[in-house]
Scaffold this motif. Structure first.
Motif, PDB file in Angstrom:
ATOM      1  N   GLU A  33       1.077  -1.595   4.438  1.00 25.20           N
ATOM      2  CA  GLU A  33       0.365  -2.791   4.891  1.00 25.20           C
ATOM      3  C   GLU A  33      -1.043  -2.843   4.308  1.00 25.20           C
ATOM      4  N   ARG A  34      -1.739  -1.710   4.322  1.00 28.50           N
ATOM      5  CA  ARG A  34      -3.102  -1.662   3.787  1.00 28.50           C
ATOM      6  C   ARG A  34      -3.116  -1.960   2.290  1.00 28.50           C
ATOM      7  N   MET A  35      -2.152  -1.424   1.544  1.00 29.32           N
ATOM      8  CA  MET A  35      -2.116  -1.660   0.104  1.00 29.32           C
ATOM      9  C   MET A  35      -1.844  -3.134  -0.198  1.00 29.32           C
ATOM     10  N   THR A  36      -1.019  -3.784   0.612  1.00 27.66           N
ATOM     11  CA  THR A  36      -0.759  -5.213   0.435  1.00 27.66           C
ATOM     12  C   THR A  36      -2.045  -6.007   0.647  1.00 27.66           C
ATOM     13  N   GLU A  37      -2.781  -5.688   1.721  1.00 29.27           N
ATOM     14  CA  GLU A  37      -4.055  -6.360   1.999  1.00 29.27           C
ATOM     15  C   GLU A  37      -5.066  -6.104   0.883  1.00 29.27           C
ATOM     16  N   LEU A  38      -5.172  -4.860   0.464  1.00 32.19           N
ATOM     17  CA  LEU A  38      -6.156  -4.473  -0.536  1.00 32.19           C
ATOM     18  C   LEU A  38      -5.843  -5.080  -1.900  1.00 32.19           C
ATOM     19  N   ALA A  39      -4.569  -5.077  -2.294  1.00 27.82           N
ATOM     20  CA  ALA A  39      -4.186  -5.668  -3.583  1.00 27.82           C
ATOM     21  C   ALA A  39      -4.576  -7.137  -3.626  1.00 27.82           C
ATOM     22  N   TYR A  61       2.002  -9.347  -9.150  1.00 27.06           N
ATOM     23  CA  TYR A  61       1.711 -10.192 -10.306  1.00 27.06           C
ATOM     24  C   TYR A  61       0.208 -10.208 -10.553  1.00 27.06           C
ATOM     25  N   TRP A  62      -0.153 -10.145 -11.835  1.00 29.41           N
ATOM     26  CA  TRP A  62      -1.550 -10.006 -12.236  1.00 29.41           C
ATOM     27  C   TRP A  62      -1.844 -10.893 -13.432  1.00 29.41           C
ATOM     28  N   ASP A  63      -3.111 -11.293 -13.547  1.00 24.55           N
ATOM     29  CA  ASP A  63      -3.462 -12.180 -14.654  1.00 24.55           C
ATOM     30  C   ASP A  63      -3.748 -11.452 -15.957  1.00 24.55           C
ATOM     31  N   SER A  64      -3.906 -10.120 -15.917  1.00 24.84           N
ATOM     32  CA  SER A  64      -4.216  -9.395 -17.147  1.00 24.84           C
ATOM     33  C   SER A  64      -3.858  -7.922 -17.021  1.00 24.84           C
ATOM     34  N   LEU A  65      -3.735  -7.261 -18.151  1.00 16.26           N
ATOM     35  CA  LEU A  65      -3.515  -5.811 -18.155  1.00 16.26           C
ATOM     36  C   LEU A  65      -4.743  -5.087 -17.610  1.00 16.26           C
ATOM     37  N   GLU A  66      -5.921  -5.648 -17.830  1.00 15.17           N
ATOM     38  CA  GLU A  66      -7.151  -5.040 -17.306  1.00 15.17           C
ATOM     39  C   GLU A  66      -7.161  -5.058 -15.780  1.00 15.17           C
ATOM     40  N   ALA A  67      -6.699  -6.140 -15.175  1.00 18.75           N
ATOM     41  CA  ALA A  67      -6.622  -6.218 -13.714  1.00 18.75           C
ATOM     42  C   ALA A  67      -5.657  -5.172 -13.170  1.00 18.75           C
ATOM     43  N   ILE A  68      -4.548  -4.972 -13.853  1.00 18.04           N
ATOM     44  CA  ILE A  68      -3.576  -3.949 -13.444  1.00 18.04           C
ATOM     45  C   ILE A  68      -4.212  -2.571 -13.527  1.00 18.04           C
ATOM     46  N   GLN A  69      -4.929  -2.299 -14.585  1.00 24.23           N
ATOM     47  CA  GLN A  69      -5.580  -1.001 -14.751  1.00 24.23           C
ATOM     48  C   GLN A  69      -6.631  -0.769 -13.668  1.00 24.23           C
ATOM     49  N   ARG A  70      -7.410  -1.803 -13.334  1.00 22.86           N
ATOM     50  CA  ARG A  70      -8.401  -1.663 -12.253  1.00 22.86           C
ATOM     51  C   ARG A  70      -7.711  -1.346 -10.935  1.00 22.86           C
ATOM     52  N   TRP A  71      -6.593  -2.003 -10.653  1.00 23.47           N
ATOM     53  CA  TRP A  71      -5.842  -1.750  -9.418  1.00 23.47           C
ATOM     54  C   TRP A  71      -5.321  -0.311  -9.408  1.00 23.47           C
ATOM     55  N   LYS A  72      -4.806   0.149 -10.527  1.00 26.61           N
ATOM     56  CA  LYS A  72      -4.296   1.522 -10.610  1.00 26.61           C
ATOM     57  C   LYS A  72      -5.390   2.533 -10.302  1.00 26.61           C
ATOM     58  N   GLN A  73      -6.629   2.221 -10.663  1.00 23.24           N
ATOM     59  CA  GLN A  73      -7.747   3.149 -10.474  1.00 23.24           C
ATOM     60  C   GLN A  73      -8.506   2.940  -9.159  1.00 23.24           C
ATOM     61  N   GLN A  74      -8.168   1.931  -8.374  1.00 28.44           N
ATOM     62  CA  GLN A  74      -8.869   1.659  -7.123  1.00 28.44           C
ATOM     63  C   GLN A  74      -8.747   2.873  -6.199  1.00 28.44           C
ATOM     64  N   HIS A  77      -6.089   2.988  -3.443  1.00 29.97           N
ATOM     65  CA  HIS A  77      -4.779   2.939  -4.078  1.00 29.97           C
ATOM     66  C   HIS A  77      -4.433   4.297  -4.703  1.00 29.97           C
ATOM     67  N   ARG A  78      -5.420   4.954  -5.290  1.00 29.76           N
ATOM     68  CA  ARG A  78      -5.185   6.297  -5.860  1.00 29.76           C
ATOM     69  C   ARG A  78      -4.741   7.279  -4.769  1.00 29.76           C
ATOM     70  N   GLU A  79      -5.323   7.178  -3.586  1.00 30.10           N
ATOM     71  CA  GLU A  79      -4.913   8.049  -2.475  1.00 30.10           C
ATOM     72  C   GLU A  79      -3.480   7.726  -2.052  1.00 30.10           C
ATOM     73  N   ALA A  80      -3.131   6.448  -2.004  1.00 31.83           N
ATOM     74  CA  ALA A  80      -1.750   6.064  -1.682  1.00 31.83           C
ATOM     75  C   ALA A  80      -0.787   6.603  -2.731  1.00 31.83           C
ATOM     76  N   GLN A  81      -1.189   6.571  -4.006  1.00 30.41           N
ATOM     77  CA  GLN A  81      -0.344   7.121  -5.064  1.00 30.41           C
ATOM     78  C   GLN A  81      -0.119   8.623  -4.855  1.00 30.41           C
ATOM     79  N   ARG A  82      -1.190   9.330  -4.514  1.00 29.41           N
ATOM     80  CA  ARG A  82      -1.087  10.779  -4.278  1.00 29.41           C
ATOM     81  C   ARG A  82      -0.137  11.072  -3.118  1.00 29.41           C
TER      82      ARG A  82
END
Length: 107
Positions: A33-39, A61-74, A77-82
């Protein structure tokens, strides 16, 4: 409420996350739920669709590859990935695709 994401005219990008869960919840529902809100707060975010049965599929869905990369590094989100790797997923796959066509019916 279940909805189909209202995306703009292509091109844009889709991140397709497919996963197999472990048996334990260990806070997964709250984090999802938090990741949905944060994204939704991230620059470049266009929408999201998700379904979970034996196989979970979430498409964001994202408007650019840069936006996707920023999300991956948020940071959160990094803690959720871990936690996903250590607690929640038996397996997962991430695919990034450029959407060239978008059409449908309804809504």
């Amino acid at each position: 409420m279940t909805r189909i994401a209202n995306t703009p005219e292509p091109p844009y990008y889709a991140v397709i996350f497919t996963s197999l869960r472990t048996a334990e919840d260990n806070g997964y529902g709250l984090m999802a739920e938090r990741m949905t809100e944060l994204a939704a707060q991230q620059p470049g975010f266009l929408g999201m669709e998700s379904a979970r049965e034996a196989l979970g599929v979430t498409v964001s869905y994202w408007d650019s590859l840069e936006a996707i990369q920023r999300w991956k590094q948020q940071v959160e989100h990094r803690e959720a990935q871990r936690l996903g790797r250590s607690e929640w997923y038996a397996a997962y796959r991430v695919r990034v695709a450029r959407v060239e066509r978008d059409y449908g019916f309804g809504e």
